[in-house]
Scaffold this motif. Structure first.
Motif: not given
Length: 161
Positions: A63-72, A110-117, A121-124
């Motif tokens: 989950l966290t790996s995917l969240l960081f992939v989505v952000g990147a 929109r991409l900036a908001v998605a990356a930030c979120c 969440v991945g960091e948390a």
């Protein structure tokens, strides 16, 4: 005697001659901002890809790996949008229209908001907080807070009394 009179055309053109350096300065800033933004986003995307790889390699946390992939990925696409804005600003003509520039700006936000979120969440949720900054002991911010606040391990950090 010695006074030269200006023609009406010269008088009308005089204020524009004074504005020319200011216009070039504003135009330069207008080009420099997306370029600097692209550089910052490139750095953030690189850090996000590295963090996603490290999260998977060290924790096998899907989950966290995917969240960081989505952000990147969002940061990478946002960087591309910033780079594509430059031809829209430089080339005035039929190749790039003004509406494309506005569409790129909207997509970039929109991409900036998605990356930030996704990064927050991945960091948390991550169990390996503090990578790359030398301030983490590997417990993770969310886990350390919940242990401290809810398991009787002392008072939460926000109590000062």
């Amino acid at each position: 005697r010695g006074k030269v009179r200006a023609t009406p055309a010269e008088v009308a053109a005089a204020p524009h001659a004074l504005l020319l350096p200011a216009q070039w300065c504003l135009f330069s800033v207008h080009l420099l901002l997306p370029l600097l933004g692209a550089y910052l986003l490139l750095h953030m995307a690189r850090h996000g890809w590295q963090r996603a790889g490290r999260e998977w390699r060290e924790q096998r946390a899907l989950l966290t790996s995917l969240l960081f992939v989505v952000g990147a990925a969002c940061d990478s696409l946002d960087c591309l949008a910033h780079v594509l804005v430059l031809p829209c600003l430089l080339l005035d003509g039929g190749l790039f229209d003004h509406h494309l520039e506005h569409s790129l700006h909207a997509a970039s936000l929109r991409l900036a908001v998605a990356a930030c979120c996704s990064m927050v969440v991945g960091e948390a949720l991550s169990r390996s907080s503090g990578h790359g900054h030398g301030d983490g002991d590997g417990d993770g911010a969310a886990r350390a807070w919940t242990e401290t606040a809810f398991t009787g391990g002392g008072r939460p950090f926000f109590y000062n009394s």
